[in-house]
Scaffold this motif. Structure first.
Motif, PDB file in Angstrom:
ATOM      1  N   VAL A  19     -19.894  36.507 -13.182  1.00 49.36           N
ATOM      2  CA  VAL A  19     -20.222  35.914 -11.886  1.00 49.36           C
ATOM      3  C   VAL A  19     -20.140  34.397 -11.975  1.00 49.36           C
ATOM      4  O   VAL A  19     -19.633  33.737 -11.068  1.00 49.36           O
ATOM      5  CB  VAL A  19     -21.612  36.374 -11.416  1.00 49.36           C
ATOM      6  CG1 VAL A  19     -21.946  35.752 -10.068  1.00 49.36           C
ATOM      7  CG2 VAL A  19     -21.663  37.898 -11.331  1.00 49.36           C
ATOM      8  N   ALA A  68     -26.363  38.234  -2.809  1.00 48.09           N
ATOM      9  CA  ALA A  68     -25.017  38.799  -2.741  1.00 48.09           C
ATOM     10  C   ALA A  68     -25.023  40.321  -2.767  1.00 48.09           C
ATOM     11  O   ALA A  68     -23.959  40.941  -2.657  1.00 48.09           O
ATOM     12  CB  ALA A  68     -24.172  38.264  -3.897  1.00 48.09           C
ATOM     13  N   ALA A  82     -29.369  34.005  -6.067  1.00 44.47           N
ATOM     14  CA  ALA A  82     -28.043  34.066  -5.463  1.00 44.47           C
ATOM     15  C   ALA A  82     -27.414  35.435  -5.669  1.00 44.47           C
ATOM     16  O   ALA A  82     -26.745  35.968  -4.784  1.00 44.47           O
ATOM     17  CB  ALA A  82     -27.146  32.981  -6.051  1.00 44.47           C
ATOM     18  N   ALA A  83     -27.613  36.028  -6.846  1.00 42.27           N
ATOM     19  CA  ALA A  83     -27.065  37.361  -7.123  1.00 42.27           C
ATOM     20  C   ALA A  83     -27.701  38.409  -6.226  1.00 42.27           C
ATOM     21  O   ALA A  83     -27.026  39.294  -5.688  1.00 42.27           O
ATOM     22  CB  ALA A  83     -27.270  37.716  -8.593  1.00 42.27           C
ATOM     23  N   ALA A 114     -25.353  32.861  -0.183  1.00 42.41           N
ATOM     24  CA  ALA A 114     -24.677  33.629  -1.228  1.00 42.41           C
ATOM     25  C   ALA A 114     -23.335  33.032  -1.592  1.00 42.41           C
ATOM     26  O   ALA A 114     -22.868  33.164  -2.714  1.00 42.41           O
ATOM     27  CB  ALA A 114     -24.486  35.082  -0.770  1.00 42.41           C
ATOM     28  N   ALA A 115     -22.682  32.372  -0.645  1.00 46.93           N
ATOM     29  CA  ALA A 115     -21.360  31.854  -0.949  1.00 46.93           C
ATOM     30  C   ALA A 115     -21.415  30.657  -1.876  1.00 46.93           C
ATOM     31  O   ALA A 115     -20.503  30.423  -2.648  1.00 46.93           O
ATOM     32  CB  ALA A 115     -20.641  31.470   0.351  1.00 46.93           C
ATOM     33  N   HIS A 122     -18.202  34.152  -8.819  1.00 43.03           N
ATOM     34  CA  HIS A 122     -19.110  33.379  -7.987  1.00 43.03           C
ATOM     35  C   HIS A 122     -19.780  34.321  -6.978  1.00 43.03           C
ATOM     36  O   HIS A 122     -19.362  35.463  -6.809  1.00 43.03           O
ATOM     37  CB  HIS A 122     -18.405  32.203  -7.320  1.00 43.03           C
ATOM     38  CG  HIS A 122     -17.858  31.212  -8.306  1.00 43.03           C
ATOM     39  ND1 HIS A 122     -18.679  30.459  -9.112  1.00 43.03           N
ATOM     40  CD2 HIS A 122     -16.580  30.890  -8.647  1.00 43.03           C
ATOM     41  CE1 HIS A 122     -17.935  29.689  -9.893  1.00 43.03           C
ATOM     42  NE2 HIS A 122     -16.659  29.939  -9.642  1.00 43.03           N
ATOM     43  N   PRO A 123     -20.853  33.884  -6.330  1.00 42.90           N
ATOM     44  CA  PRO A 123     -21.589  34.801  -5.453  1.00 42.90           C
ATOM     45  C   PRO A 123     -20.769  35.410  -4.326  1.00 42.90           C
ATOM     46  O   PRO A 123     -20.989  36.564  -3.952  1.00 42.90           O
ATOM     47  CB  PRO A 123     -22.720  33.918  -4.922  1.00 42.90           C
ATOM     48  CG  PRO A 123     -22.965  32.939  -6.025  1.00 42.90           C
ATOM     49  CD  PRO A 123     -21.595  32.626  -6.546  1.00 42.90           C
ATOM     50  N   ASP A 124     -19.787  34.669  -3.778  1.00 41.84           N
ATOM     51  CA  ASP A 124     -18.997  35.236  -2.680  1.00 41.84           C
ATOM     52  C   ASP A 124     -18.120  36.379  -3.177  1.00 41.84           C
ATOM     53  O   ASP A 124     -18.007  37.424  -2.515  1.00 41.84           O
ATOM     54  CB  ASP A 124     -18.174  34.157  -1.972  1.00 41.84           C
ATOM     55  CG  ASP A 124     -17.283  33.361  -2.906  1.00 41.84           C
ATOM     56  OD1 ASP A 124     -17.484  33.445  -4.143  1.00 41.84           O
ATOM     57  OD2 ASP A 124     -16.389  32.644  -2.416  1.00 41.84           O
ATOM     58  N   ALA A 169     -20.324  39.378  -3.842  1.00 42.41           N
ATOM     59  CA  ALA A 169     -20.697  40.066  -2.601  1.00 42.41           C
ATOM     60  C   ALA A 169     -19.577  40.976  -2.116  1.00 42.41           C
ATOM     61  O   ALA A 169     -19.833  42.104  -1.658  1.00 42.41           O
ATOM     62  CB  ALA A 169     -21.066  39.048  -1.528  1.00 42.41           C
ATOM     63  N   ARG A 170     -18.334  40.523  -2.212  1.00 40.58           N
ATOM     64  CA  ARG A 170     -17.214  41.364  -1.780  1.00 40.58           C
ATOM     65  C   ARG A 170     -17.120  42.631  -2.615  1.00 40.58           C
ATOM     66  O   ARG A 170     -16.901  43.729  -2.084  1.00 40.58           O
ATOM     67  CB  ARG A 170     -15.904  40.573  -1.851  1.00 40.58           C
ATOM     68  CG  ARG A 170     -15.747  39.524  -0.763  1.00 40.58           C
ATOM     69  CD  ARG A 170     -14.316  39.010  -0.696  1.00 40.58           C
ATOM     70  NE  ARG A 170     -13.950  38.268  -1.890  1.00 40.58           N
ATOM     71  CZ  ARG A 170     -14.126  36.958  -2.036  1.00 40.58           C
ATOM     72  NH1 ARG A 170     -14.693  36.253  -1.057  1.00 40.58           N
ATOM     73  NH2 ARG A 170     -13.756  36.343  -3.140  1.00 40.58           N
TER      74      ARG A 170
END
Length: 246
Positions: free
Chosen positions: A124, A171, A167-168, A211-212, A138-140, A143-144
């Motif tokens: 991540v 996400a 942040a995790a 999150a992004a 990364h968090p974005d 999330a996807r």
């Protein structure tokens, strides 16, 4: 009054062992992490002979048994237990044991899942344990992929601060998997306490995170100018004792 039922899949802060990174030994690092609230541990140490690895598994299970925790063994051999964590490359189908996790890194690997109970998604963030491994999600990106996973996800790689735990969770991760932050810590209990508190705050709605971009706004943690996150007391990142080149 009885406490909450234990989780059936890993959540919260999950510790991965790494004896090369643990100056005082894996057992002491795990004991400290458990004292700080950790209830799930993944035994790595794949290079050890089976007999030595099995003996280490017995010691770690004894530590976790005191808090109804669970030891998961990396690889298809559960070392006389009932929980394994498999690499992305196989085996397929997974062995028939009580709990099966798998390492994933992209949508294609998630699409190969069959009877697994949870996955890790990594990296991540950039990680000192596997420098150059990536590119980071990364968090974005996390999330996807969480949105495409049929099972709960643990965020792995570079989870070194309370802010990154938050942040995790924002996400969509069910928890975070941590190696270096605990194994290298001068005080694993203190580090684990800070990370587990961040998870508790994030899941209780006390922390708001973009999150992004990993921005965190909370009374419990605050970001420094470099983007790291420290506790409200002194606003300093969690300190670790590292061996060798970071």
């Amino acid at each position: 009054m009885a406490g909450p039922e234990p989780a059936t899949t890993p959540s919260g802060v999950v510790v991965l062992t790494g004896r090369v990174d643990a100056p005082n030994g894996v057992e002491r690092a795990v004991a400290g992490a458990v004292a700080g609230g950790v209830r799930w541990v993944v035994l790595r140490e794949r290079d050890l002979p089976r007999a030595e690895r099995a003996a280490l598994a017995v010691e770690l299970r004894a530590i976790l048994a005191e808090v109804d925790g669970t030891l998961i063994v990396a690889g298809p051999d559960p070392l006389d237990g009932d929980a394994v964590h498999l690499p992305a490359r196989g085996p397929y189908p997974p062995p028939t044991v009580g709990l099966v996790g798998r390492s994933c890194h992209d949508a294609a690997e998630l699409a190969r899942l069959t009877t697994e109970d949870y996955v890790t998604l990594s990296p991540v963030w950039p990680t000192d344990t596997k420098p150059g491994h990536g590119p980071p999600l990364h968090p974005d990106g996390l999330a996807r992929l969480v949105g495409r996973s049929p099972v709960p996800v643990l965020a792995l790689g570079g989870v070194t601060t309370p802010g990154r735990v938050s942040a995790a969770v924002a996400a969509g991760a069910a928890g975070v998997a941590v190696l270096g932050a605990i194994m290298r810590a001068g005080d694993p209990a203190e580090t684990a306490t800070a990370l587990t508190a961040a998870f508790t705050d994030a899941t209780s709605g006390d922390v708001s995170t973009d999150a992004a971009f990993g921005r965190v706004s909370t009374d419990a943690v605050s970001t420094d100018a470099s983007g790291g996150v420290g506790s409200a007391v002194g606003d300093q990142p969690i300190s670790t004792t590292r061996r060798g080149t970071p």
